[in-house]
Design an enzyme around this catalytic site. Structure first.
Site, mmCIF file in Angstrom:
data_model
loop_
_atom_site.group_PDB
_atom_site.id
_atom_site.type_symbol
_atom_site.label_atom_id
_atom_site.label_comp_id
_atom_site.label_asym_id
_atom_site.label_seq_id
_atom_site.Cartn_x
_atom_site.Cartn_y
_atom_site.Cartn_z
ATOM 1 N N CYS A 23 0.328 -7.470 11.737
ATOM 2 C CA CYS A 23 0.633 -7.681 13.170
ATOM 3 C C CYS A 23 -0.036 -8.945 13.688
ATOM 4 O O CYS A 23 -0.255 -9.092 14.895
ATOM 5 C CB CYS A 23 0.184 -6.491 13.996
ATOM 6 S SG CYS A 23 1.235 -5.050 13.811
ATOM 7 N N SER A 28 -1.798 -3.436 10.157
ATOM 8 C CA SER A 28 -1.496 -4.406 9.099
ATOM 9 C C SER A 28 -0.241 -5.209 9.456
ATOM 10 O O SER A 28 0.735 -4.646 9.962
ATOM 11 C CB SER A 28 -1.249 -3.675 7.773
ATOM 12 O OG SER A 28 -2.375 -2.941 7.412
ATOM 13 N N TYR A 51 -1.561 -3.631 -6.770
ATOM 14 C CA TYR A 51 -1.260 -4.419 -5.569
ATOM 15 C C TYR A 51 -2.277 -4.220 -4.446
ATOM 16 O O TYR A 51 -2.505 -3.092 -3.978
ATOM 17 C CB TYR A 51 0.144 -4.086 -5.036
ATOM 18 C CG TYR A 51 0.723 -5.260 -4.251
ATOM 19 C CD1 TYR A 51 1.451 -6.247 -4.903
ATOM 20 C CD2 TYR A 51 0.490 -5.406 -2.892
ATOM 21 C CE1 TYR A 51 1.945 -7.352 -4.207
ATOM 22 C CE2 TYR A 51 0.980 -6.510 -2.193
ATOM 23 C CZ TYR A 51 1.710 -7.474 -2.871
ATOM 24 O OH TYR A 51 2.194 -8.570 -2.194
ATOM 25 N N HIS A 111 -10.927 -1.805 11.397
ATOM 26 C CA HIS A 111 -9.839 -2.683 10.937
ATOM 27 C C HIS A 111 -9.672 -3.810 11.958
ATOM 28 O O HIS A 111 -8.709 -3.840 12.712
ATOM 29 C CB HIS A 111 -8.568 -1.823 10.827
ATOM 30 C CG HIS A 111 -7.455 -2.463 10.079
ATOM 31 N ND1 HIS A 111 -6.143 -2.096 10.244
ATOM 32 C CD2 HIS A 111 -7.450 -3.442 9.137
ATOM 33 C CE1 HIS A 111 -5.377 -2.825 9.447
ATOM 34 N NE2 HIS A 111 -6.141 -3.644 8.777
ATOM 35 N N ARG A 152 1.752 -12.171 -0.314
ATOM 36 C CA ARG A 152 0.387 -12.434 0.166
ATOM 37 C C ARG A 152 -0.206 -13.689 -0.453
ATOM 38 O O ARG A 152 0.227 -14.146 -1.513
ATOM 39 C CB ARG A 152 -0.513 -11.245 -0.230
ATOM 40 C CG ARG A 152 -0.065 -9.901 0.367
ATOM 41 C CD ARG A 152 -0.646 -9.724 1.733
ATOM 42 N NE ARG A 152 -0.179 -8.526 2.421
ATOM 43 C CZ ARG A 152 -0.847 -7.965 3.445
ATOM 44 N NH1 ARG A 152 -1.977 -8.487 3.864
ATOM 45 N NH2 ARG A 152 -0.365 -6.919 4.054
ATOM 46 N N ARG A 175 0.850 -1.199 0.000
ATOM 47 C CA ARG A 175 0.000 0.000 0.000
ATOM 48 C C ARG A 175 0.879 1.241 0.000
ATOM 49 O O ARG A 175 1.913 1.286 0.639
ATOM 50 C CB ARG A 175 -0.892 0.028 1.230
ATOM 51 C CG ARG A 175 -2.188 -0.702 1.080
ATOM 52 C CD ARG A 175 -3.095 -0.486 2.267
ATOM 53 N NE ARG A 175 -2.505 -0.970 3.487
ATOM 54 C CZ ARG A 175 -1.949 -0.209 4.414
ATOM 55 N NH1 ARG A 175 -1.919 1.102 4.274
ATOM 56 N NH2 ARG A 175 -1.423 -0.751 5.499
ATOM 57 N N LYS A 208 -9.758 -1.786 1.590
ATOM 58 C CA LYS A 208 -9.430 -0.639 2.457
ATOM 59 C C LYS A 208 -10.134 0.642 1.989
ATOM 60 O O LYS A 208 -10.570 1.446 2.813
ATOM 61 C CB LYS A 208 -7.933 -0.412 2.483
ATOM 62 C CG LYS A 208 -7.122 -1.647 2.798
ATOM 63 C CD LYS A 208 -7.351 -2.148 4.194
ATOM 64 C CE LYS A 208 -6.374 -3.276 4.507
ATOM 65 N NZ LYS A 208 -6.507 -3.790 5.836
ATOM 66 N N ASP A 237 -9.782 -9.246 8.908
ATOM 67 C CA ASP A 237 -9.224 -7.911 8.612
ATOM 68 C C ASP A 237 -10.184 -6.750 8.857
ATOM 69 O O ASP A 237 -9.758 -5.705 9.325
ATOM 70 C CB ASP A 237 -8.755 -7.880 7.149
ATOM 71 C CG ASP A 237 -7.855 -6.685 6.849
ATOM 72 O OD1 ASP A 237 -7.003 -6.351 7.699
ATOM 73 O OD2 ASP A 237 -8.002 -6.082 5.776
HETATM 74 O O1 SAT Z 1 -2.844 -4.278 0.914
HETATM 75 S S1 SAT Z 1 -3.822 -4.319 2.003
HETATM 76 O O2 SAT Z 1 -4.196 -2.957 2.377
HETATM 77 O O3 SAT Z 1 -5.023 -5.010 1.616
HETATM 78 C C1 SAT Z 1 -3.148 -5.143 3.320
HETATM 79 C C2 SAT Z 1 -3.011 -4.367 4.553
HETATM 80 O O4 SAT Z 1 -2.247 -3.400 4.585
HETATM 81 O O5 SAT Z 1 -3.661 -4.717 5.550
HETATM 82 MN MN MN Z 2 -5.482 -4.936 7.155
#
Ligand code: SAT
Ligand code: MN
Length: 622
Positions: free
Chosen positions: A288, A286, A235, A264, A403, A96, A244, A311
């Protein structure tokens, strides 16, 4: 007039849809406002073709074949990993991009100090230039989608267009995508429009590259008109806009206006040896360990954890006055490195097949590998860049933000209630971050407002999920720093107000703060984490039931000396003491840092949280 000359209005545009934009064949009829919007996007971005996605297995299969032919993905060995694929992204498109994420509210203060603000009119003009012709030579895919089970009173719908078939495949896993969602829009549901382009138009006869993208990137939100525009990246969260961009940034604004919470958070169902079940929602930044906690295999006998989401959670006060939550997503976009049969056996089982991996390494026999999957790496690999790799290479074989994208249905620990349209009743809320120092293993908030203070003051060491220096400590309130679509001062006030409404209706959930990542004086982790985190969940549940004692401490209530179930765990008294240690001098310095952070919100900072800070300082005084 084109799309970006004017903000979107709720009313149906007066222009008739261009015939090129209309779906053909057996595709259900498209509401006029959707068709008109698609025609406008097409007029601006000039795709060679338009494909209306139905969300079928056939469509997914055809797109996967197309992606293989384009060189974007490769099929893994079907005997080892049935119907699974590996994508290798462009080296510049791996996470991100927070520096290119914008919240374009009319008033700068409505975006607040934690967001990049841009003037909406100026941004519209800029995007006009950026998107003009950006899909030339490519197919534009139109994806109606639902966040949350279709027909759930807690679900919301949207339509994303993209010129990336990889994004269609990803979105197909992460959302309920296709004609069912379109039907919900036809039935009158308000929909959020999202435009996505990789920003790599193709001239006639030009050969495509495996991972088209653009060095210039934009992830733009217009919160007032609920619009999303993303350019240049394919991505994850930059491109799967339902995730998000919609389910957190736009939905947080909708939630503020409509009196609910878009968070989140993972969602789990925990069942105690008594047979009684509890639902917990937990916010962590993110990368963690949300996916690991969501799929926890408890190390303590008699306890089970089932998965509802890993998530995002949408929480509302239900008709019964209880706090209820749904997982708006349909799949997991989880961090691969560190996932192993020891750390997360359920994830390993989930990934047996039907999975698209991105930026992991591949083995000689056509399977996947990443750091932490096995203790010794294979002798030879192909790394995430597609280069030969050996353990002596001195680089990571898998990208730290590599991922897996997989359907939630495939998860063996998925709860039978995960798609309950009414949501599950939340008993407790957990906030956590990655903290080497200062923050104990677990504390319980004194009450809701103190819980909001704990959420508002989360700090965490940065991970590879976004650009930036890994390990650097930053405040990440409610783990929402990159995801709150409005002024976070107002967001804190919304949480406080939500608690007041909960108090009037029924039971207010308990709030806890955890830290699995505290390090001892020797620099190693004090707590084993993973399956043993169930011990902390057990304490929380015993607190809910009123069967566990707690001791008061400056930061909140903590377990008494024998409060945590440590049976079968080797843990020295010294480490246990370190896990809960509260160094008053260090915490006073942290309180000063919190004050500075609160000051950045000026008069948008709720007085109640400043009061909570003063109460904390009082408890930290010698
Ligand atoms: O790339 S994402 O935003 O979906 C993953 C994350 O940062 O939690
Ligand atoms: Mn996340």
């Amino acid at each position: 007039m084109t799309l970006l000359d004017h903000p979107r209005t709720a009313s149906t545009p007066d222009r008739a849809p261009a015939s090129a934009a209309a779906p053909t064949g057996a595709y259900p009829s498209v509401p006029a406002d959707v068709a008109a919007w698609v025609a406008e996007v097409a007029e601006l971005t000039q795709p060679a073709e338009i494909h209306w996605c139905d969300g079928s297995t056939r469509e997914r299969h055809d797109l996967l074949q197309l992606l293989v032919a384009n060189g974007t993905i490769e099929q893994l060995n079907p005997e080892l990993r049935p119907y699974s694929f590996i994508a290798r992204s462009h080296e510049s498109d791996v996470a991100r991009l927070e520096s290119r994420t914008f919240i374009c509210s009319t008033d700068r203060d409505d975006a607040g100090p934690t967001n990049n603000w841009a003037d909406p009119a100026a941004m519209r003009a800029e995007l006009q230039g950026v998107f003009r012709g950006s899909m030339r030579g490519r197919t534009m895919y139109v994806m109606p989608f639902s966040m949350g089970p279709i027909g759930s009173p807690m679900a919301k719908v949207g339509v994303q267009v993209t010129d990336s078939p990889y994004v269609v495949v990803s979105n197909g896993t992460m959302t309920r995508m296709g004609t069912d969602a379109l039907q919900a829009i036809s039935a009158g549901a308000d929909w959020v429009p999202a435009v996505h382009s990789v920003g790599a138009p193709l001239a006639a006869g030009e050969k495509d590259v495996p991972w088209p993208c653009n060095d210039t990137k934009y992830i733009v939100h217009f919160p007032e008109t609920r619009e999303i525009f993303s350019y240049g990246s394919a991505y994850g969260g930059n491109a799967i806009l339902a995730k998000k961009a919609f389910a957190l940034r736009i939905a947080s604004v909708q939630a503020r206006d409509e009196g609910w919470l878009a968070e989140h958070m993972l969602l789990i169902k925990v069942t105690a040896p008594t047979g009684k079940s509890y639902h917990l929602a937990a916010a962590f930044p993110s990368a963690c360990g949300k996916t690991n906690l969501a799929m926890l295999a408890p190390s303590i006998p008699g306890w089970t954890v089932e998965t509802i989401g890993d998530d995002i959670a949408w929480l509302r006060i239900g008709a019964d006055g209880r706090l209820r939550a749904i997982n708006p997503e349909a799949g997991f976009f989880g961090v691969a490195p560190g996932t192993s049969a020891a750390t997360n056996p359920t994830a390993i089982d989930t990934l047996w097949g039907n999975t698209v991996f991105t930026n992991v390494a591949t083995t000689e026999d056509g399977d996947v590998w990443w750091e932490g999957m096995t203790s010794t790496p294979p002798a030879k690999l192909t790394d995430w860049r597609g280069q030969p790799w050996t353990p002596d290479s001195g680089t990571k074989a898998a990208h730290p933000n590599s991922r897996f994208t997989v359907s939630a249905r495939q998860c063996p620990s998925i709860a039978s209630t995960w798609e309950d349209p009414e949501g599950v009743v939340i008993d407790a809320i957990i906030f956590g971050g990655r903290r080497a120092t200062n923050v104990p293993l677990v504390v319980e908030a004194r009450d809701w407002d103190h819980g909001v203070f704990l959420g508002a003051t989360i700090a965490s060491e940065q991970t590879a999920a976004a650009e930036g220096t890994v390990g650097e400590l930053r405040r990440d309130p409610f783990a929402m720093l990159p995801f709150c679509g409005y002024n976070m001062g107002d967001y804190f006030a919304h949480w406080l107000d939500f608690g007041r409404r909960l108090r009037r209706s029924a039971r207010v959930p308990r709030v806890f703060q955890v830290n699995w990542f505290r390090k001892g004086s020797d620099g190693s982790f004090l707590w084993p984490g993973f399956g043993d985190n169930a011990r902390v969940l057990q304490w929380m549940i015993e607190r809910l039931d009123g069967t566990a004692c707690a001791e008061d401490s400056p930061l909140g209530s903590i377990p008494t000396a024998d409060g945590l179930n440590l049976e079968g765990l080797e843990m020295s008294d010294e480490h246990l003491t370190e896990l809960f240690a509260q160094d008053k001098a260090a915490l006073r310095t942290e309180a000063d840092d919190i004050e500075q952070f609160f000051d950045t919100f000026g008069d948008r900072m709720p007085a109640e949280l400043r009061r909570q800070l003063e109460l904390l300082r009082g408890r930290l005084a010698d």
